[in-house]
Design a protein around this motif. Structure first.
Motif, PDB file in Angstrom:
ATOM      1  N   ALA A 151       0.849  -1.196   0.000  1.00  0.00           N
ATOM      2  CA  ALA A 151       0.000   0.000   0.000  1.00  0.00           C
ATOM      3  C   ALA A 151       0.880   1.240   0.000  1.00  0.00           C
ATOM      4  CB  ALA A 151      -0.926   0.010   1.202  1.00  0.00           C
ATOM      5  N   TRP A 152       0.487   2.229  -0.800  1.00  0.00           N
ATOM      6  CA  TRP A 152       1.196   3.511  -0.877  1.00  0.00           C
ATOM      7  C   TRP A 152       0.204   4.615  -0.566  1.00  0.00           C
ATOM      8  CZ3 TRP A 152       0.275   7.851  -3.803  1.00  0.00           C
ATOM      9  CH2 TRP A 152       1.271   8.826  -3.838  1.00  0.00           C
ATOM     10  N   VAL A 153       0.578   5.487   0.383  1.00  0.00           N
ATOM     11  CA  VAL A 153      -0.317   6.535   0.859  1.00  0.00           C
ATOM     12  C   VAL A 153       0.324   7.900   0.680  1.00  0.00           C
ATOM     13  CG1 VAL A 153      -1.350   7.529   2.944  1.00  0.00           C
ATOM     14  CG2 VAL A 153      -1.513   5.062   2.523  1.00  0.00           C
ATOM     15  N   SER A 154      -0.441   8.836   0.134  1.00  0.00           N
ATOM     16  CA  SER A 154       0.002  10.224  -0.009  1.00  0.00           C
ATOM     17  C   SER A 154      -0.933  11.134   0.778  1.00  0.00           C
ATOM     18  CB  SER A 154       0.002  10.629  -1.492  1.00  0.00           C
ATOM     19  OG  SER A 154       0.233  12.024  -1.643  1.00  0.00           O
ATOM     20  N   LEU A 155      -0.391  11.826   1.777  1.00  0.00           N
ATOM     21  CA  LEU A 155      -1.145  12.812   2.544  1.00  0.00           C
ATOM     22  C   LEU A 155      -0.721  14.208   2.074  1.00  0.00           C
ATOM     23  CD1 LEU A 155      -0.738  11.304   6.139  1.00  0.00           C
ATOM     24  CD2 LEU A 155      -2.555  10.867   4.469  1.00  0.00           C
ATOM     25  N   GLY A 156      -1.614  14.872   1.351  1.00  0.00           N
ATOM     26  CA  GLY A 156      -1.296  16.212   0.867  1.00  0.00           C
ATOM     27  C   GLY A 156      -0.086  16.262  -0.040  1.00  0.00           C
ATOM     28  N   GLY A 157      -0.004  15.364  -0.981  1.00  0.00           N
ATOM     29  CA  GLY A 157       1.152  15.311  -1.881  1.00  0.00           C
ATOM     30  C   GLY A 157       0.996  16.214  -3.095  1.00  0.00           C
ATOM     31  N   PRO A 158       2.049  16.917  -3.510  1.00  0.00           N
ATOM     32  CA  PRO A 158       1.996  17.763  -4.702  1.00  0.00           C
ATOM     33  C   PRO A 158       2.194  16.940  -5.967  1.00  0.00           C
ATOM     34  CG  PRO A 158       4.171  17.912  -3.736  1.00  0.00           C
ATOM     35  CD  PRO A 158       3.367  16.998  -2.844  1.00  0.00           C
ATOM     36  N   ASN A 159       1.334  15.956  -6.160  1.00  0.00           N
ATOM     37  CA  ASN A 159       1.548  14.981  -7.224  1.00  0.00           C
ATOM     38  C   ASN A 159       1.485  15.574  -8.623  1.00  0.00           C
ATOM     39  OD1 ASN A 159       1.925  12.537  -5.649  1.00  0.00           O
ATOM     40  ND2 ASN A 159      -0.191  12.823  -4.990  1.00  0.00           N
ATOM     41  N   HIS A 160       0.812  16.706  -8.757  1.00  0.00           N
ATOM     42  CA  HIS A 160       0.799  17.404 -10.041  1.00  0.00           C
ATOM     43  C   HIS A 160       1.343  18.824  -9.890  1.00  0.00           C
ATOM     44  CE1 HIS A 160      -2.248  14.187 -10.571  1.00  0.00           C
ATOM     45  NE2 HIS A 160      -1.682  14.091 -11.760  1.00  0.00           N
ATOM     46  N   GLY A 161       2.095  19.049  -8.823  1.00  0.00           N
ATOM     47  CA  GLY A 161       2.735  20.341  -8.618  1.00  0.00           C
ATOM     48  C   GLY A 161       1.933  21.280  -7.738  1.00  0.00           C
ATOM     49  N   THR A 162       2.609  22.302  -7.233  1.00  0.00           N
ATOM     50  CA  THR A 162       1.953  23.318  -6.415  1.00  0.00           C
ATOM     51  C   THR A 162       2.603  24.666  -6.656  1.00  0.00           C
ATOM     52  OG1 THR A 162       1.470  24.034  -4.145  1.00  0.00           O
ATOM     53  CG2 THR A 162       3.461  22.720  -4.449  1.00  0.00           C
ATOM     54  N   ASP A 163       1.781  25.723  -6.687  1.00  0.00           N
ATOM     55  CA  ASP A 163       2.340  27.047  -6.970  1.00  0.00           C
ATOM     56  C   ASP A 163       3.172  27.596  -5.814  1.00  0.00           C
ATOM     57  OD1 ASP A 163       0.414  27.882  -5.123  1.00  0.00           O
ATOM     58  OD2 ASP A 163      -0.913  28.749  -6.639  1.00  0.00           O
ATOM     59  N   THR A 164       3.060  26.994  -4.629  1.00  0.00           N
ATOM     60  CA  THR A 164       3.878  27.457  -3.511  1.00  0.00           C
ATOM     61  C   THR A 164       5.354  27.093  -3.703  1.00  0.00           C
ATOM     62  OG1 THR A 164       3.380  25.442  -2.251  1.00  0.00           O
ATOM     63  CG2 THR A 164       1.978  27.364  -1.865  1.00  0.00           C
ATOM     64  N   ALA A 165       5.640  26.182  -4.621  1.00  0.00           N
ATOM     65  CA  ALA A 165       7.024  25.814  -4.897  1.00  0.00           C
ATOM     66  C   ALA A 165       7.737  26.849  -5.751  1.00  0.00           C
ATOM     67  CB  ALA A 165       7.085  24.455  -5.585  1.00  0.00           C
ATOM     68  N   ASN A 166       7.021  27.841  -6.245  1.00  0.00           N
ATOM     69  CA  ASN A 166       7.643  28.860  -7.088  1.00  0.00           C
ATOM     70  C   ASN A 166       8.584  29.770  -6.302  1.00  0.00           C
ATOM     71  OD1 ASN A 166       6.137  27.875  -9.223  1.00  0.00           O
ATOM     72  ND2 ASN A 166       4.511  29.402  -9.003  1.00  0.00           N
ATOM     73  N   GLY A 167       8.472  29.739  -4.977  1.00  0.00           N
ATOM     74  CA  GLY A 167       9.275  30.654  -4.181  1.00  0.00           C
ATOM     75  C   GLY A 167      10.527  30.048  -3.571  1.00  0.00           C
ATOM     76  N   CYS A 168      10.851  28.796  -3.855  1.00  0.00           N
ATOM     77  CA  CYS A 168      12.065  28.186  -3.289  1.00  0.00           C
ATOM     78  C   CYS A 168      12.974  27.698  -4.410  1.00  0.00           C
ATOM     79  CB  CYS A 168      11.707  27.058  -2.338  1.00  0.00           C
ATOM     80  SG  CYS A 168      10.599  25.816  -3.016  1.00  0.00           S
ATOM     81  N   LEU A 169      14.248  27.465  -4.068  1.00  0.00           N
ATOM     82  CA  LEU A 169      15.257  27.257  -5.105  1.00  0.00           C
ATOM     83  C   LEU A 169      15.953  25.902  -5.045  1.00  0.00           C
ATOM     84  CD1 LEU A 169      16.917  30.808  -4.942  1.00  0.00           C
ATOM     85  CD2 LEU A 169      15.150  30.010  -6.531  1.00  0.00           C
ATOM     86  N   ASP A 170      15.657  25.073  -4.053  1.00  0.00           N
ATOM     87  CA  ASP A 170      16.304  23.769  -3.965  1.00  0.00           C
ATOM     88  C   ASP A 170      15.897  22.879  -5.136  1.00  0.00           C
ATOM     89  OD1 ASP A 170      17.493  24.437  -1.524  1.00  0.00           O
ATOM     90  OD2 ASP A 170      15.716  23.815  -0.404  1.00  0.00           O
ATOM     91  N   ALA A 171      16.744  21.894  -5.422  1.00  0.00           N
ATOM     92  CA  ALA A 171      16.461  20.994  -6.539  1.00  0.00           C
ATOM     93  C   ALA A 171      15.105  20.330  -6.391  1.00  0.00           C
ATOM     94  CB  ALA A 171      17.558  19.928  -6.619  1.00  0.00           C
ATOM     95  N   SER A 172      14.793  19.864  -5.200  1.00  0.00           N
ATOM     96  CA  SER A 172      13.517  19.181  -4.989  1.00  0.00           C
ATOM     97  C   SER A 172      12.342  20.130  -5.151  1.00  0.00           C
ATOM     98  CB  SER A 172      13.483  18.553  -3.596  1.00  0.00           C
ATOM     99  OG  SER A 172      13.638  19.550  -2.593  1.00  0.00           O
ATOM    100  N   CYS A 173      12.558  21.394  -4.788  1.00  0.00           N
ATOM    101  CA  CYS A 173      11.480  22.371  -4.879  1.00  0.00           C
ATOM    102  C   CYS A 173      11.167  22.703  -6.341  1.00  0.00           C
ATOM    103  CB  CYS A 173      11.862  23.622  -4.101  1.00  0.00           C
ATOM    104  SG  CYS A 173      10.448  24.526  -3.473  1.00  0.00           S
ATOM    105  N   TYR A 174      12.198  22.814  -7.165  1.00  0.00           N
ATOM    106  CA  TYR A 174      11.969  23.002  -8.591  1.00  0.00           C
ATOM    107  C   TYR A 174      11.100  21.877  -9.145  1.00  0.00           C
ATOM    108  CZ  TYR A 174      15.096  26.931  -9.699  1.00  0.00           C
ATOM    109  OH  TYR A 174      15.664  28.172  -9.806  1.00  0.00           O
ATOM    110  N   GLU A 175      11.346  20.666  -8.662  1.00  0.00           N
ATOM    111  CA  GLU A 175      10.615  19.507  -9.160  1.00  0.00           C
ATOM    112  C   GLU A 175       9.152  19.511  -8.740  1.00  0.00           C
ATOM    113  OE1 GLU A 175      14.552  16.594  -9.211  1.00  0.00           O
ATOM    114  OE2 GLU A 175      13.090  16.441  -7.581  1.00  0.00           O
ATOM    115  N   MET A 176       8.818  20.277  -7.706  1.00  0.00           N
ATOM    116  CA  MET A 176       7.424  20.365  -7.260  1.00  0.00           C
ATOM    117  C   MET A 176       6.637  21.428  -8.009  1.00  0.00           C
ATOM    118  SD  MET A 176       7.265  19.844  -3.117  1.00  0.00           S
ATOM    119  CE  MET A 176       8.514  21.063  -2.680  1.00  0.00           C
TER     120      MET A 176
END
Length: 227
Positions: A129-154
């Motif tokens: 079983a795989w569970v996602s609680l509040g996952g940005p599975n298709h992206g989120t606009d709040t990631a536009n304000g951070c610069l880390d590699a993982s944040c770009y991917e969100m």
């Protein structure tokens, strides 16, 4: 007169021992010998301690400590890098518990690395079983304000998410499930969480981190992974 006193003392001791047992005083353990170990994956700028409340509830429901893995990783690195580390952690957990599969419970960005692992690194054969609680599975606009590699991917439309969501969004044999809140200010739009082919559930009005501690969400997650 001594027999009633002794009987009362014995009853008190029994009640005390029941209260200390993993199942609690009511003996309501839902853990079974067939239950899988659970690997918890925190989100961006999170930590293993984010899961303390949920893990405590699993313990109270009978899960042994050896089957509850609050994993810690560097959330600033690429989710692809985290996925490779996650694969190693799953392997370690399977060996240490003797299990054939794990259940993966994720919060926020933790869902992305685990999906990459399931889709591209053979994880689909090792996850029940795989569970996602509040996952940005298709992206989120709040990631536009951070610069880390993982944040770009969100970010919505990122190369990472485009590849991750191409074709089947829920590949392989894992049972995929997501939980999303209409009051989650971190994941925008709300529809980002749901995946085609998953069991997608709306919660009550919970904040992003409230998904980690809400009792109803916990019960639903526990019942899902234990079904």
């Amino acid at each position: 007169m001594r027999k009633p006193v002794i009987a009362a003392l014995v009853a008190a001791v029994v009640l005390a021992l029941q209260a200390l047992s993993p199942a609690g005083a009511a003996g309501t353990s839902t853990y079974r010998s067939t239950s899988h170990p659970v690997l918890f994956v925190h989100g961006y700028n999170g930590s293993a301690q984010n899961w303390d409340t949920m893990v405590s509830r699993f313990k109270n429901d009978g899960w042994p400590v050896s089957h509850l893995d609050q994993w810690q990783y560097d959330s600033r690195q690429s989710n692809a890098t985290t996925a490779r580390q996650l694969a190693a952690e799953v392997g370690r957990l399977l060996v240490s518990t003797g299990a054939s599969k794990v259940d993966v419970v994720t919060h926020s960005m933790g869902g992305l690395s685990s999906r990459h692992y399931a889709k591209n690194l053979g994880g689909g054969a090792e996850i029940d079983a795989w569970v996602s609680l509040g996952g940005p599975n298709h992206g989120t606009d709040t990631a536009n304000g951070c610069l880390d590699a993982s944040c770009y991917e969100m970010r919505i439309g990122s190369d990472f998410l485009t590849a991750l969501n191409s074709g089947d969004e829920t590949p392989g044999s894992p049972r995929y499930a997501t939980w999303w809140s209409p009051c989650d200010a971190v994941i925008n739009p709300d529809s980002s969480v749901s995946l085609a082919g998953a069991d997608n559930r709306q919660t009550t009005c919970l904040g992003h981190n409230g998904l980690l501690t809400d009792a109803t969400v916990y019960t639903q997650v526990r019942d899902l992974i234990n079904s």
